[in-house]
Design an enzyme around this catalytic site. Structure first.
Site, PDB file in Angstrom:
ATOM      1  CG  HIS A  90      -2.050   0.933   1.136  1.00  0.00           C
ATOM      2  ND1 HIS A  90      -1.942   2.283   1.370  1.00  0.00           N
ATOM      3  CD2 HIS A  90      -3.319   0.708   0.767  1.00  0.00           C
ATOM      4  CE1 HIS A  90      -3.140   2.839   1.183  1.00  0.00           C
ATOM      5  NE2 HIS A  90      -3.986   1.904   0.808  1.00  0.00           N
TER       6      HIS A  90
ATOM      7  CG  ASP B 141      -8.321  -4.218  -2.656  1.00  0.00           C
ATOM      8  OD1 ASP B 141      -7.495  -3.298  -2.800  1.00  0.00           O
ATOM      9  OD2 ASP B 141      -9.543  -4.037  -2.672  1.00  0.00           O
TER      10      ASP B 141
HETATM   11  C1  SDX Z   1      -6.244   0.182  -2.809  1.00  0.00           C
HETATM   12  O1  SDX Z   1      -4.324   4.660  -1.940  1.00  0.00           O
HETATM   13  C2  SDX Z   1      -5.324   4.035  -1.328  1.00  0.00           C
HETATM   14  O2  SDX Z   1      -5.738   4.419  -0.249  1.00  0.00           O
HETATM   15  C3  SDX Z   1      -5.920   2.854  -2.039  1.00  0.00           C
HETATM   16  C4  SDX Z   1      -6.938   2.025  -1.284  1.00  0.00           C
HETATM   17  C5  SDX Z   1      -8.210   2.813  -1.007  1.00  0.00           C
HETATM   18  O3  SDX Z   1      -8.919   2.436  -0.074  1.00  0.00           O
HETATM   19  O4  SDX Z   1      -8.532   3.730  -1.795  1.00  0.00           O
HETATM   20  O5  SDX Z   1      -6.378   1.581  -0.066  1.00  0.00           O
HETATM   21  C6  SDX Z   1      -7.381   0.809  -2.105  1.00  0.00           C
HETATM   22  O6  SDX Z   1      -6.007   0.530  -3.936  1.00  0.00           O
HETATM   23  C7  SDX Z   1      -5.349  -0.784  -2.072  1.00  0.00           C
HETATM   24  C8  SDX Z   1      -4.112  -1.222  -2.907  1.00  0.00           C
HETATM   25  C9  SDX Z   1      -4.579  -2.293  -3.886  1.00  0.00           C
HETATM   26  N1  SDX Z   1      -3.500  -2.653  -4.843  1.00  0.00           N
HETATM   27  C10 SDX Z   1      -2.900  -3.824  -4.776  1.00  0.00           C
HETATM   28  O7  SDX Z   1      -3.070  -4.670  -3.884  1.00  0.00           O
HETATM   29  C11 SDX Z   1      -1.986  -4.110  -5.954  1.00  0.00           C
HETATM   30  C12 SDX Z   1      -0.664  -4.690  -5.426  1.00  0.00           C
HETATM   31  N2  SDX Z   1      -0.002  -3.642  -4.709  1.00  0.00           N
HETATM   32  C13 SDX Z   1       1.008  -2.859  -5.396  1.00  0.00           C
HETATM   33  O8  SDX Z   1       0.787  -2.676  -6.758  1.00  0.00           O
HETATM   34  C14 SDX Z   1       1.511  -1.663  -4.609  1.00  0.00           C
HETATM   35  O9  SDX Z   1       1.756  -2.095  -3.351  1.00  0.00           O
HETATM   36  C15 SDX Z   1       0.679  -0.402  -4.568  1.00  0.00           C
HETATM   37  C16 SDX Z   1       0.346   0.091  -5.931  1.00  0.00           C
HETATM   38  C17 SDX Z   1      -0.580  -0.637  -3.810  1.00  0.00           C
HETATM   39  C18 SDX Z   1       1.520   0.656  -3.850  1.00  0.00           C
HETATM   40  O10 SDX Z   1       2.649   0.792  -4.566  1.00  0.00           O
HETATM   41  P1  SDX Z   1       3.689   2.012  -4.242  1.00  0.00           P
HETATM   42  O11 SDX Z   1       3.396   2.680  -2.983  1.00  0.00           O
HETATM   43  O12 SDX Z   1       3.780   2.872  -5.458  1.00  0.00           O
HETATM   44  O13 SDX Z   1       4.970   1.251  -3.958  1.00  0.00           O
HETATM   45  P2  SDX Z   1       5.913   0.693  -5.075  1.00  0.00           P
HETATM   46  O14 SDX Z   1       5.096   0.172  -6.206  1.00  0.00           O
HETATM   47  O15 SDX Z   1       6.960   1.697  -5.353  1.00  0.00           O
HETATM   48  O16 SDX Z   1       6.544  -0.579  -4.320  1.00  0.00           O
HETATM   49  C19 SDX Z   1       7.595  -0.377  -3.394  1.00  0.00           C
HETATM   50  C20 SDX Z   1       8.426  -1.640  -3.536  1.00  0.00           C
HETATM   51  C21 SDX Z   1       8.780  -1.937  -4.990  1.00  0.00           C
HETATM   52  O17 SDX Z   1      10.004  -2.626  -4.953  1.00  0.00           O
HETATM   53  P3  SDX Z   1      11.350  -1.738  -5.330  1.00  0.00           P
HETATM   54  O18 SDX Z   1      11.128  -1.134  -6.696  1.00  0.00           O
HETATM   55  O19 SDX Z   1      11.456  -0.694  -4.245  1.00  0.00           O
HETATM   56  O20 SDX Z   1      12.458  -2.752  -5.309  1.00  0.00           O
HETATM   57  O21 SDX Z   1       7.663  -2.767  -3.076  1.00  0.00           O
HETATM   58  C22 SDX Z   1       7.435  -3.664  -4.153  1.00  0.00           C
HETATM   59  C23 SDX Z   1       7.712  -2.907  -5.440  1.00  0.00           C
HETATM   60  O22 SDX Z   1       8.194  -3.793  -6.443  1.00  0.00           O
HETATM   61  N3  SDX Z   1       6.021  -4.055  -4.082  1.00  0.00           N
HETATM   62  C24 SDX Z   1       5.581  -5.311  -4.230  1.00  0.00           C
HETATM   63  C25 SDX Z   1       4.188  -5.218  -4.038  1.00  0.00           C
HETATM   64  N4  SDX Z   1       3.849  -3.953  -3.808  1.00  0.00           N
HETATM   65  C26 SDX Z   1       4.988  -3.237  -3.840  1.00  0.00           C
HETATM   66  N5  SDX Z   1       6.206  -6.476  -4.496  1.00  0.00           N
HETATM   67  C27 SDX Z   1       5.425  -7.577  -4.578  1.00  0.00           C
HETATM   68  N6  SDX Z   1       4.080  -7.576  -4.416  1.00  0.00           N
HETATM   69  C28 SDX Z   1       3.439  -6.425  -4.141  1.00  0.00           C
HETATM   70  N7  SDX Z   1       2.130  -6.422  -3.971  1.00  0.00           N
END
Ligand code: SDX
Length: 430
Positions: free
Chosen positions: A306, A364
């Site tokens: 998140h 989720d």
């Molecule tokens: C919702 O914003 C909100 O409030 C949203 C929400 C709401 O109520 O409105 O809470 C609802 O959208 C919840 C989130 C749902 N999405 C997912 O579950 C999809 C999977 N999650 C990711 O795509 C990710 O965690 C995000 C998009 C939710 C957040 O991503 P960020 O904050 O932009 O972080 P990032 O993508 O930069 O990740 C940081 C690191 C990365 O590694 P590095 O590049 O630093 O090496 O963590 C890794 C990412 O690769 N990473 C994951 C991961 N999420 C982040 N690795 C594996 N699996 C994951 N799920």
């Protein structure tokens, strides 16, 4: 709000910018005059360090896993409140009295019917349209039917539009579902509560009486509460930006629905369940964990991670408990998907990669198992999220419109394209 200033030095220039402090949470540097004073913009494409507005509605502490709606902890509201009470709280800022709650429920209930021609509108779409495509289209189409509540400068019209959107979203979502399975639309019933009405509109058929399962109705109402608002997330920011241009509320909410659809945001519940189904058994979990950690593999654990929560999403814990309640009601305690989800969570939370990156289950992760157990197809999961989030979108839109300092949102950029060059006639090009 207390204010002080911060000195910021750029090269040989030092300027003073006001620092504002809220009730709780991080203070902000007001950079509104930065460009005028320093000739520079700030740069924060994902808004990871940017507060886009001032708001009194929802507070999140990502490090502590705290979520407050108008100061009330989500755990208490989810346990003791209902969804329409939550809508009232988000809209007006206080919990309703018994009389206010009765009046609000009455108002919303009498806005659950939609214009009959919207049924014809839906019949112009393909039966296999994704429910989110139907919602984006039908919510935007409300602008074409309810002209008497599109003048945003009129408070009464703003409130009527708010009540219409909260009341009609479940009807439109249920119509999208019925249309996809070729069953007749079911009209709302005014003697049912919000979530029971929605279940009946989705699952009743004209040939027999529909028995509402109170465990399912309570579980769905709690799921709506958990998804009602969440500070300045992507879809809420979309609604605010659309609203800042003066667009009518139905168009703004349609924009929010469109943004929520993405798998990184509201579409994650659909993606998370599909992931659990693809994993299939606990034995397959290590393979998927390895993929999620592999930089060269775009696969991510859907329902994990998140932007704000770097601790357990408080909604996920409540969601997990609700999932158990629904599965127990069905006598499905050994649900294989739940077994995979619990196994996946346990392994991920003890893995150095997830610990270091502070990746925890989000709202989720368990919602999909619960909704599927209640009979909803995977394609309807994000539509249910949109039904719930309409309360937050409308409350945030209303707060923005009623802010006397409100102006159109218009970010700038860091330009890295070509410098000025002259046009080359086609005969002189390579
Ligand atoms: C919702 O914003 C909100 O409030 C949203 C929400 C709401 O109520 O409105 O809470 C609802 O959208 C919840 C989130 C749902 N999405 C997912 O579950 C999809 C999977 N999650 C990711 O795509 C990710 O965690 C995000 C998009 C939710 C957040 O991503 P960020 O904050 O932009 O972080 P990032 O993508 O930069 O990740 C940081 C690191 C990365 O590694 P590095 O590049 O630093 O090496 O963590 C890794 C990412 O690769 N990473 C994951 C991961 N999420 C982040 N690795 C594996 N699996 C994951 N799920």
């Amino acid at each position: 709000m207390s204010a002080k200033t911060g000195s910021f030095t750029f090269g040989d220039k030092t300027i003073e910018l006001p620092v504002k402090t809220g009730t709780i949470g991080p203070s902000v540097v007001d950079i509104g005059k930065l460009y005028a004073q320093a000739g520079m913009f700030t740069f924060d494409p994902g808004y990871t360090s940017t507060a886009s507005c001032e708001s009194e509605i929802t507070y999140i502490d990502g490090d502590k896993g705290v979520l407050l709606y108008r100061g009330y902890p989500i755990e208490q509201i989810a346990e003791r409140g209902d969804f329409l009470e939550t809508c009232y709280l988000l809209l007006y800022g206080e919990l309703p009295s018994a009389a206010q709650k009765k009046d609000f429920d009455h108002r919303i209930t009498r806005h659950t019917m939609v214009h009959e021609q919207l049924a014809s509108f839906l019949h112009g779409l393909r039966r296999d349209s994704h429910p989110m495509a139907v919602l984006v289209a039908s919510v935007g189409a409300l602008s074409a039917f309810y002209h008497d509540s599109t003048d945003i400068s009129d408070r009464n019209q703003r409130m009527t539009a708010s009540f219409r959107l909260i009341g009609k979203m479940p009807t439109l979502a249920a119509m999208a579902y019925k249309y996809s399975i070729g069953q007749p639309f079911v009209y709302p019933k005014n003697d049912l509560d919000y979530s029971s009405n929605f279940l009946r509109m989705c699952y009743a058929v004209p040939c027999e009486e529909f028995r509402i399962n109170p465990v399912f109705a309570r579980a769905l109402d709690r799921i709506f509460i958990l998804h009602a608002d969440h500070e300045q997330n992507a879809s809420t920011s979309t609604v605010r930006l659309a609203g800042s241009s003066g667009a009518n509320p139905f168009a703004c909410i349609a924009a929010g629905v469109a943004c929520l659809w993405g798998p990184a945001h509201g579409g994650a519940n659909e993606a998370a369940l599909k992931m659990l189904m693809e994993i299939g058994t606990v034995e397959n979990i290590p393979k998927f964990i390895a993929r999620a950690k592999d930089k060269n593999d775009p696969f991510r654990l859907m329902g994990f991670g998140h932007r704000v929560y770097k601790n357990y999403d408080p909604r996920a814990k409540i969601m997990q408990r609700t999932c158990h309640e629904v599965l127990n009601e069905l006598g499905d305690k050994d649900n294989p998907l739940l077994e995979v989800a619990i196994g996946l969570e346990k392994i991920a939370l003890s893995d150095e990669y997830f610990i270091e990156k502070k990746l925890y289950p989000n709202v989720d992760f368990y919602s999909g198992i619960t909704l599927r157990a209640m009979g909803f197809p995977v394609s309807m999961f994000t539509a249910l999220f949109a039904v719930a989030r309409t309360a937050g979108w409308i409350a945030q839109w209303k707060e923005m419109i009623e802010d006397p300092g409100q102006k159109i949102g218009r970010p700038r950029q860091l330009y890295t394209g070509p410098a000025r060059r002259d046009y080359v006639p086609i005969e002189r090009r390579a």
